[in-house]
Design a protein around this motif. Sequence first.
Motif, mmCIF file in Angstrom:
data_model
loop_
_atom_site.group_PDB
_atom_site.id
_atom_site.type_symbol
_atom_site.label_atom_id
_atom_site.label_comp_id
_atom_site.label_asym_id
_atom_site.label_seq_id
_atom_site.Cartn_x
_atom_site.Cartn_y
_atom_site.Cartn_z
ATOM 1 N N ILE A 30 -31.378 -31.175 -38.153
ATOM 2 C CA ILE A 30 -30.216 -30.318 -38.395
ATOM 3 C C ILE A 30 -30.756 -28.942 -38.747
ATOM 4 O O ILE A 30 -31.451 -28.782 -39.758
ATOM 5 C CB ILE A 30 -29.347 -30.860 -39.540
ATOM 6 C CG1 ILE A 30 -29.026 -32.341 -39.331
ATOM 7 C CG2 ILE A 30 -28.058 -30.051 -39.666
ATOM 8 C CD1 ILE A 30 -28.488 -33.028 -40.566
ATOM 9 N N LEU A 32 -29.918 -25.070 -39.699
ATOM 10 C CA LEU A 32 -28.932 -24.089 -40.146
ATOM 11 C C LEU A 32 -29.425 -22.702 -39.740
ATOM 12 O O LEU A 32 -30.513 -22.289 -40.136
ATOM 13 C CB LEU A 32 -28.749 -24.166 -41.663
ATOM 14 C CG LEU A 32 -27.702 -23.223 -42.264
ATOM 15 C CD1 LEU A 32 -26.300 -23.650 -41.856
ATOM 16 C CD2 LEU A 32 -27.819 -23.201 -43.791
ATOM 17 N N PRO A 36 -26.987 -19.009 -34.266
ATOM 18 C CA PRO A 36 -27.288 -20.267 -33.562
ATOM 19 C C PRO A 36 -27.724 -20.072 -32.121
ATOM 20 O O PRO A 36 -28.460 -20.909 -31.578
ATOM 21 C CB PRO A 36 -25.956 -21.035 -33.635
ATOM 22 C CG PRO A 36 -25.231 -20.442 -34.794
ATOM 23 C CD PRO A 36 -25.619 -18.998 -34.833
ATOM 24 N N VAL A 51 -29.066 -30.886 -34.042
ATOM 25 C CA VAL A 51 -27.743 -30.369 -34.428
ATOM 26 C C VAL A 51 -27.942 -28.965 -34.982
ATOM 27 O O VAL A 51 -28.644 -28.783 -35.976
ATOM 28 C CB VAL A 51 -27.080 -31.269 -35.494
ATOM 29 C CG1 VAL A 51 -25.726 -30.704 -35.896
ATOM 30 C CG2 VAL A 51 -26.952 -32.701 -34.981
ATOM 31 N N VAL A 52 -27.344 -27.981 -34.339
ATOM 32 C CA VAL A 52 -27.461 -26.590 -34.784
ATOM 33 C C VAL A 52 -26.154 -26.170 -35.445
ATOM 34 O O VAL A 52 -25.087 -26.234 -34.823
ATOM 35 C CB VAL A 52 -27.799 -25.654 -33.613
ATOM 36 C CG1 VAL A 52 -27.909 -24.213 -34.101
ATOM 37 C CG2 VAL A 52 -29.094 -26.081 -32.933
ATOM 38 N N LEU A 53 -26.245 -25.758 -36.701
ATOM 39 C CA LEU A 53 -25.059 -25.359 -37.459
ATOM 40 C C LEU A 53 -25.135 -23.874 -37.795
ATOM 41 O O LEU A 53 -26.178 -23.382 -38.204
ATOM 42 C CB LEU A 53 -24.956 -26.165 -38.759
ATOM 43 C CG LEU A 53 -24.859 -27.690 -38.631
ATOM 44 C CD1 LEU A 53 -24.830 -28.329 -40.011
ATOM 45 C CD2 LEU A 53 -23.609 -28.077 -37.842
ATOM 46 N N PRO A 54 -24.016 -23.159 -37.632
ATOM 47 C CA PRO A 54 -24.018 -21.746 -38.025
ATOM 48 C C PRO A 54 -23.897 -21.623 -39.542
ATOM 49 O O PRO A 54 -23.203 -22.402 -40.191
ATOM 50 C CB PRO A 54 -22.768 -21.199 -37.333
ATOM 51 C CG PRO A 54 -21.842 -22.378 -37.246
ATOM 52 C CD PRO A 54 -22.726 -23.590 -37.067
ATOM 53 N N GLY A 55 -24.596 -20.657 -40.117
ATOM 54 C CA GLY A 55 -24.470 -20.479 -41.559
ATOM 55 C C GLY A 55 -25.653 -19.753 -42.155
ATOM 56 O O GLY A 55 -26.660 -19.500 -41.486
ATOM 57 N N SER A 62 -22.225 -23.866 -46.197
ATOM 58 C CA SER A 62 -23.099 -24.003 -45.026
ATOM 59 C C SER A 62 -24.294 -24.887 -45.336
ATOM 60 O O SER A 62 -24.658 -25.768 -44.549
ATOM 61 C CB SER A 62 -23.585 -22.625 -44.575
ATOM 62 O OG SER A 62 -22.516 -21.794 -44.189
ATOM 63 N N SER A 65 -23.488 -28.586 -45.629
ATOM 64 C CA SER A 65 -23.197 -29.242 -44.350
ATOM 65 C C SER A 65 -24.450 -29.742 -43.652
ATOM 66 O O SER A 65 -24.386 -30.674 -42.849
ATOM 67 C CB SER A 65 -22.439 -28.288 -43.425
ATOM 68 O OG SER A 65 -23.267 -27.210 -43.014
ATOM 69 N N CYS A 66 -25.603 -29.133 -43.944
ATOM 70 C CA CYS A 66 -26.821 -29.569 -43.256
ATOM 71 C C CYS A 66 -27.660 -30.528 -44.083
ATOM 72 O O CYS A 66 -28.714 -30.979 -43.632
ATOM 73 C CB CYS A 66 -27.653 -28.360 -42.825
ATOM 74 S SG CYS A 66 -28.604 -27.567 -44.128
ATOM 75 N N PRO A 70 -25.771 -36.811 -40.157
ATOM 76 C CA PRO A 70 -24.643 -36.761 -39.213
ATOM 77 C C PRO A 70 -23.981 -38.113 -39.007
ATOM 78 O O PRO A 70 -22.782 -38.183 -38.720
ATOM 79 C CB PRO A 70 -25.297 -36.267 -37.915
ATOM 80 C CG PRO A 70 -26.532 -35.567 -38.343
ATOM 81 C CD PRO A 70 -27.017 -36.308 -39.554
#
Length: 244
Positions: A30, A32, A36, A51-55, A62, A65-66, A70
């Motif tokens: 994951i 962050l 992204p 999994v790429v998360l914006p933040g 943010s 969330s990582c 998942p």
Amino acid sequence: MPHTIAFIGASGGCGLAALQRAVAAGHTCIALCRKPEKMDTHFPSKPANLVVLPGNAHDAASVSSCLVRPDDAARLVDAIHISVGGVLDLKTFTVDDPDVCKKATETVLAALKTLRDEKGCTGRPLYTVISTTGISRFGRDVPWGMLPMYKWMLHQPHADKEVMEKQLVESGERVVMVRPSFLKDVAQPEKKIRVGVEDPTKGVEVKEIGYFISRDDVGRWVYENLLEDPDKCQYEGKAVSISW
């Protein structure tokens, strides 16, 4: 056995080098990222285990969330790797965010506490960070000739790393602080990586002094020795210096 690993600050440098190896090995990763879209360049095939998360590393939501798996939001990830840093202005020897590591550490530690206390999440991830040589309280770990540069040019970012390490030592988490020598761009995998080990409260256990190491070689060492199997990490609770 595949693990779940959270990466913060892995769109380039040491963090990206560790992330690329973890993804290639099949771990669930994951990442962050403030931007992204940068990951599209590094991972054009969009692997299913990434999994790429914006933040932002300073935003609690943010970061939270990582830090959870998942496939099971009640469990924390197996490992966390943080490799954030500011941009150094070579004219003033200052960085654009002098507290970037301090604030990221505060955010991650607060997020872990909230996830455990309020969300009931379980787990004790191995928490690894990129720090630096030149900040040991127990003696010199850089060559004499590099001391002026470390003292004046790198004083501000190193002060931030010192605060970060203090926060981690006092946190009670399973931490490893990685202190690379001065970073170079070109990887030299044929070179042996020397490892110094320091207990943050008792002092130096293995002393090494070196000039340089590449960002890619740092990421490779981090993956192979810390993230590949977080449950068997031999450096837990230590500050580890690495150099060619």
